[in-house]
Design an enzyme around this catalytic site. Structure first.
Site, PDB file in Angstrom:
ATOM      1  CG  ASP A 297      -5.009   2.328   1.008  1.00 46.22           C
ATOM      2  OD1 ASP A 297      -5.989   1.573   0.856  1.00 46.22           O
ATOM      3  OD2 ASP A 297      -3.917   1.944   1.464  1.00 46.22           O
TER       4      ASP A 297
ATOM      5  CG  MET B 248     -11.119   3.235   2.450  1.00 49.09           C
ATOM      6  SD  MET B 248      -9.533   3.103   3.290  1.00 49.09           S
ATOM      7  CE  MET B 248      -8.440   3.255   1.880  1.00 49.09           C
TER       8      MET B 248
ATOM      9  CG  ASP C 241      -6.208  -2.858   3.196  1.00 54.33           C
ATOM     10  OD1 ASP C 241      -5.093  -2.640   3.702  1.00 54.33           O
ATOM     11  OD2 ASP C 241      -6.833  -2.019   2.532  1.00 54.33           O
TER      12      ASP C 241
ATOM     13  CG  MET D 228     -11.536  -3.014   5.354  1.00 53.59           C
ATOM     14  SD  MET D 228     -10.081  -2.528   4.399  1.00 53.59           S
ATOM     15  CE  MET D 228      -9.113  -1.635   5.618  1.00 53.59           C
TER      16      MET D 228
ATOM     17  CG  HIS E  44      -9.219   0.181  -0.236  1.00 53.53           C
ATOM     18  ND1 HIS E  44      -8.579  -0.050   0.970  1.00 53.53           N
ATOM     19  CD2 HIS E  44     -10.552   0.129   0.044  1.00 53.53           C
ATOM     20  CE1 HIS E  44      -9.477  -0.225   1.918  1.00 53.53           C
ATOM     21  NE2 HIS E  44     -10.680  -0.121   1.386  1.00 53.53           N
TER      22      HIS E  44
ATOM     23  CG  HIS F 274      -3.905  -1.648  -1.595  1.00 57.09           C
ATOM     24  ND1 HIS F 274      -5.049  -2.344  -1.923  1.00 57.09           N
ATOM     25  CD2 HIS F 274      -4.239  -0.870  -0.526  1.00 57.09           C
ATOM     26  CE1 HIS F 274      -6.022  -2.017  -1.090  1.00 57.09           C
ATOM     27  NE2 HIS F 274      -5.560  -1.112  -0.235  1.00 57.09           N
TER      28      HIS F 274
ATOM     29  CG  MET G  56      -8.046   7.039   2.853  1.00 58.12           C
ATOM     30  SD  MET G  56      -7.170   6.964   4.428  1.00 58.12           S
ATOM     31  CE  MET G  56      -6.387   5.352   4.266  1.00 58.12           C
TER      32      MET G  56
ATOM     33  CB  SER H  10      -0.892   0.021   1.242  1.00 55.63           C
ATOM     34  OG  SER H  10      -1.378   1.340   1.429  1.00 55.63           O
TER      35      SER H  10
HETATM   36  C1  DX5 Z   1      -6.102   1.318   5.762  1.00 56.78           C
HETATM   37  C2  DX5 Z   1      -5.667   1.059   4.344  1.00 56.78           C
HETATM   38  C3  DX5 Z   1      -4.571   0.088   4.236  1.00 56.78           C
HETATM   39  C4  DX5 Z   1      -3.313   0.491   4.942  1.00 56.78           C
HETATM   40  C5  DX5 Z   1      -2.673  -0.744   5.481  1.00 56.78           C
HETATM   41  O1  DX5 Z   1      -7.237   2.089   5.764  1.00 56.78           O
HETATM   42  O2  DX5 Z   1      -6.742   0.589   3.580  1.00 56.78           O
HETATM   43  O3  DX5 Z   1      -4.303  -0.276   2.884  1.00 56.78           O
HETATM   44  O4  DX5 Z   1      -2.408   1.183   4.170  1.00 56.78           O
HETATM   45  O5  DX5 Z   1      -1.577  -0.339   6.215  1.00 56.78           O
HETATM   46  P1  DX5 Z   1      -0.800  -1.303   7.201  1.00 56.78           P
HETATM   47  O6  DX5 Z   1      -0.297  -2.452   6.361  1.00 56.78           O
HETATM   48  O7  DX5 Z   1       0.291  -0.439   7.718  1.00 56.78           O
HETATM   49  O8  DX5 Z   1      -1.779  -1.750   8.228  1.00 56.78           O
HETATM   50 ZN    ZN Z   2      -6.389  -0.297   1.537  1.00 58.17          ZN
END
Ligand code: DX5
Ligand code: ZN
Length: 229
Positions: free
Chosen positions: A39, A72, A177, A141, A70, A37, A41, A12
Site C-alpha cells: 500500500d 493511493m 481491499d 475498496m 496499490h 499487497h 500512500m 497487506s
Molecule cells: C487501506 C489499504 C488496505 C489495508 C487493509 O487503505 O488499501 O490494503 O491495509 O487493511 P485491513 O485488512 O486491516 O482492513
Molecule cells: Zn490496499
C-alpha cells in the site's frame, strides 16, 4: 502470472513491522500468502503516508510471488515507471485519482505491469464499464482507503456481484481491499471476488519472531472464502 479465479490471499504489509519489511514478506509467503499487497500512500490522495518506489525495490528480492502495488497517490502517471522498475507485477491506480484514468491504465501496461483499477466505496461500478478491456484487476475498496483496521462496508458486496457480471469471460481479477476477516470474506467470495487483501486479520497475534499465527490467520481466511463458493 497466469490467470486463474482460484482464491488468492494477499496480506497487506501496511499491518507488518515497518522496520522488518523483508523478513515480513518472507514470513507471510512461507505461511501461505499467494500475493503480497503493498500500500503506497501519499498524504494527499489519502490522509496517510507510507513509502514509495525505493521501498518497493528494496522488498522485491524478498518476495517470490506476485508483488501487488496499490497506489493511493495523485497524480499517478509520473510515478508509474518507477514502480514498474521497482518490480511491481500489478500496479493499481485509483479511478478517483485524476481526470485521465484511461491514459493511466495504458501507461501501466505500457510499462510492462499488469493494470489494476481501484475504486472507492462511493464510486459506482458503472464507472468502470469502458475500462474493462484494458485492465487485469479491479480492486473494490471495502473501506475508505488510507488506514488498516477499519470496518468492512457491507454495501460493497452488491457492487462486487454487479462487477462480476459485467466482467463476464474477461480475464480480470476482482480484488477486495479493507476489513477482510473470516467473517466478512464469505460475502465477497460468493459475490465473485478472487483476490482477498487482508492486513490486520493476517498480522494479528504474530511477528517476525513468531510467524506461525500468520499461517493460522491466512488459512482461516482462505477456508472461509472457499467454503462460500
Ligand atoms: C487501506 C489499504 C488496505 C489495508 C487493509 O487503505 O488499501 O490494503 O491495509 O487493511 P485491513 O485488512 O486491516 O482492513
Ligand atoms: Zn490496499
Amino acid at each position: 502470472m497466469t490467470f486463474s479465479r482460484n482464491i488468492k490471499i494477499a496480506p497487506s504489509i501496511l499491518s507488518a513491522d515497518f522496520a522488518n519489511f523483508g523478513a515480513e514478506c518472507r514470513a507471510i509467503e512461507e505461511q501461505g500468502a499467494d500475493w503480497v499487497h503493498v500500500d503506497v500512500m501519499d498524504g494527499h490522495f489519502v490522509p496517510n503516508i507510507t513509502f514509495g518506489p525505493a521501498t518497493c525495490a528494496a522488498i522485491r528480492p524478498h518476495i517470490k510471488g506476485v508483488m501487488d502495488v496499490h497506489l493511493m497517490i495523485a497524480p499517478v502517471d509520473s510515478y508509474i515507471d518507477a514502480f514498474a522498475q521497482a518490480g511491481a507485477d500489478v500496479i493499481s491506480a485509483h479511478l478517483e485519482a485524476g481526470p485521465h484514468i484511461h491514459r493511466t491504465l495504458q501507461a501501466i501496461r505500457g510499462a510492462g505491469a499488469k493494470a489494476g483499477l481501484a475504486i472507492n466505496p462511493g464510486t459506482p461500478v458503472e464507472a468502470v464499464e469502458y475500462l474493462l478491456d484494458m485492465v487485469d484487476l479491479i480492486c473494490v475498496m471495502t473501506v475508505n482507503p488510507g488506514f488498516g483496521g477499519q470496518k468492512f462496508i457491507h454495501s460493497q458486496v452488491a457492487k462486487v456481484a454487479k462487477l462480476r457480471a459485467m466482467i463476464g469471460d474477461r480475464p480480470v481479477h476482482i480484488e477486495i481491499d479493507g476489513g477482510v476477516t473470516p467473517e466478512t470474506v464469505p460475502l465477497v467470495a460468493a459475490a465473485g471476488a478472487d483476490v482477498l487483501v487482508a492486513g490486520s486479520a493476517v498480522f494479528k497475534g504474530g511477528s517476525v519472531g513468531n510467524p506461525a499465527p500468520y499461517g493460522v490467520n491466512i488459512a482461516a481466511i482462505r477456508a472461509a472464502a472457499q467454503d462460500a463458493l
